[in-house]
Write a protein that holds these residues in place. Structure first.
Motif, PDB file in Angstrom:
ATOM      1  N   VAL A 141      -6.448  13.538 138.753  1.00 49.47           N
ATOM      2  CA  VAL A 141      -6.207  12.250 138.157  1.00 49.47           C
ATOM      3  C   VAL A 141      -4.975  12.340 137.337  1.00 49.47           C
ATOM      4  CG1 VAL A 141      -6.846  10.225 136.852  1.00 49.47           C
ATOM      5  CG2 VAL A 141      -8.521  11.170 138.713  1.00 49.47           C
ATOM      6  N   LYS A 145      -1.227  10.842 138.146  1.00 49.02           N
ATOM      7  CA  LYS A 145      -0.311  10.037 137.189  1.00 49.02           C
ATOM      8  C   LYS A 145       0.819  10.324 136.849  1.00 49.02           C
ATOM      9  CE  LYS A 145      -4.704   7.881 135.014  1.00 49.02           C
ATOM     10  NZ  LYS A 145      -5.556   7.681 133.779  1.00 49.02           N
ATOM     11  N   ASN A 151      -0.789  15.231 147.605  1.00 50.05           N
ATOM     12  CA  ASN A 151      -2.123  15.358 147.496  1.00 50.05           C
ATOM     13  C   ASN A 151      -2.654  16.724 147.810  1.00 50.05           C
ATOM     14  OD1 ASN A 151      -2.440  12.807 146.770  1.00 50.05           O
ATOM     15  ND2 ASN A 151      -2.978  12.268 148.718  1.00 50.05           N
ATOM     16  N   ARG A 171     -13.331  11.042 146.423  1.00 46.34           N
ATOM     17  CA  ARG A 171     -13.883  10.145 147.044  1.00 46.34           C
ATOM     18  C   ARG A 171     -15.224   9.701 146.167  1.00 46.34           C
ATOM     19  NH1 ARG A 171     -12.460   6.302 150.477  1.00 46.34           N
ATOM     20  NH2 ARG A 171     -11.198   7.504 151.375  1.00 46.34           N
ATOM     21  N   LYS A 174     -14.206   8.932 142.500  1.00 49.39           N
ATOM     22  CA  LYS A 174     -13.356   7.868 142.040  1.00 49.39           C
ATOM     23  C   LYS A 174     -13.340   6.600 143.153  1.00 49.39           C
ATOM     24  CE  LYS A 174     -11.634  10.088 138.478  1.00 49.39           C
ATOM     25  NZ  LYS A 174     -12.072   9.472 137.181  1.00 49.39           N
ATOM     26  N   CYS A 176     -12.273   6.097 145.958  1.00 49.62           N
ATOM     27  CA  CYS A 176     -11.317   6.082 146.761  1.00 49.62           C
ATOM     28  C   CYS A 176     -10.727   7.413 146.879  1.00 49.62           C
ATOM     29  CB  CYS A 176     -10.106   5.048 145.911  1.00 49.62           C
ATOM     30  SG  CYS A 176      -9.559   5.681 144.618  1.00 49.62           S
ATOM     31  N   PRO A 178      -7.703  10.008 147.260  1.00 48.78           N
ATOM     32  CA  PRO A 178      -6.232  10.367 146.135  1.00 48.78           C
ATOM     33  C   PRO A 178      -5.061   9.418 146.293  1.00 48.78           C
ATOM     34  CG  PRO A 178      -7.145  12.325 146.796  1.00 48.78           C
ATOM     35  CD  PRO A 178      -7.829  11.070 147.505  1.00 48.78           C
ATOM     36  N   ASN A 180      -4.965   6.301 147.867  1.00 44.45           N
ATOM     37  CA  ASN A 180      -5.409   5.006 147.333  1.00 44.45           C
ATOM     38  C   ASN A 180      -5.279   5.125 145.836  1.00 44.45           C
ATOM     39  OD1 ASN A 180      -5.430   4.036 150.017  1.00 44.45           O
ATOM     40  ND2 ASN A 180      -7.687   4.048 150.171  1.00 44.45           N
ATOM     41  N   TYR A 181      -5.761   5.998 145.174  1.00 47.91           N
ATOM     42  CA  TYR A 181      -5.735   6.117 143.746  1.00 47.91           C
ATOM     43  C   TYR A 181      -4.217   5.886 143.087  1.00 47.91           C
ATOM     44  CZ  TYR A 181      -7.088   7.351 138.998  1.00 47.91           C
ATOM     45  OH  TYR A 181      -6.993   7.159 137.640  1.00 47.91           O
ATOM     46  N   ARG A 182      -3.512   6.620 143.805  1.00 48.51           N
ATOM     47  CA  ARG A 182      -1.979   6.717 143.390  1.00 48.51           C
ATOM     48  C   ARG A 182      -1.373   5.357 143.691  1.00 48.51           C
ATOM     49  NH1 ARG A 182       1.390  11.980 144.761  1.00 48.51           N
ATOM     50  NH2 ARG A 182       1.132  12.340 142.560  1.00 48.51           N
ATOM     51  N   GLU A 184      -2.916   2.335 143.771  1.00 48.64           N
ATOM     52  CA  GLU A 184      -3.430   1.532 143.019  1.00 48.64           C
ATOM     53  C   GLU A 184      -2.642   1.618 141.406  1.00 48.64           C
ATOM     54  OE1 GLU A 184      -7.420   1.693 142.595  1.00 48.64           O
ATOM     55  OE2 GLU A 184      -7.903   1.333 144.785  1.00 48.64           O
TER      56      GLU A 184
END
Length: 192
Positions: A141, A145, A151, A171, A174, A176, A178, A180-182, A184
């Motif tokens: 994470v 960020k 990924n 998943r 979190k 979701c 990686p 999708n996390y990025r 978001e």
């Protein structure tokens, strides 16, 4: 004790917000305005982020003029096995990139794999494997960020041996992928 542990300020801040007792003894939270230091798991009201300093050694925090919190009593050991578990956690934090098996961790701690797993779960409510996976995902994470690594590069950088396992664990922790996390994160930044 564990002054060579590699935590960022943000990682330590997240641990105190979550009152994560697994990090008790690995570092201490010192509040500049009150001159009090606490365990990461202290349930007292959280200070403002700008008023916080982190220390890895109790002697150093006390030499800096801080006194122990009366609520969480960071100077007192609460469990006879906690020092052993702290050393295991420190080992996991410092070696998370390696392909660690339970036997490797047990050998490091001088315990049998069965006893290590039982003791660790008793103190942390997790197995060493799930704990290691959480460390790796926290690091992933942070990289999502703060870097432009792909990924796949992040997967190997944080110690996963296969992308499918990385995506599965990410998943599950979190909710979701990686990617999708990025996305978001980027959407949040774009919305500011």
């Amino acid at each position: 004790m564990a002054s060579n542990i590699n935590f960022t300020f943000e990682e330590m801040w997240e641990k105190i917000i979550a009152c994560d007792r697994k990090y008790d003894g690995l570092f201490f939270t010192a509040v500049k305005t009150t001159r009090i230091y606490c365990r990461p798991s202290c349930r007292s009201r959280k200070p403002k982020k700008i008023n916080v300093e982190f220390y890895f050694d109790m002697n150093k925090v006390e030499k800096a003029g801080y006194r122990p919190c009366k609520r969480c009593q960071p100077e007192v050991e609460h469990s006879p096995n906690i020092v052993l578990v702290r050393n295991i956690v420190a080992f996991l934090v410092n070696h998370y990139k390696q392909n660690l098996m339970l036997k490797d961790i047990a050998d490091q701690a001088g315990l049998s794999p069965y006893y290590l797993e039982r003791l660790f779960k008793q103190e942390t409510s997790e197995t060493p494997r799930t704990y290691l996976e959480k460390i790796r995902i926290d690091k992933a994470v942070y990289l999502l960020k703060s870097t432009d690594l792909t990924n796949l590069e992040i997967c190997y950088e944080v110690g996963f041996q296969s992308p499918s396992n990385f995506y599965k664990v990410f998943r599950s922790l979190k909710n979701c992928s990686p990617s999708n996390y990025r996305k978001e994160l980027q959407n949040e930044l774009d919305g500011l």
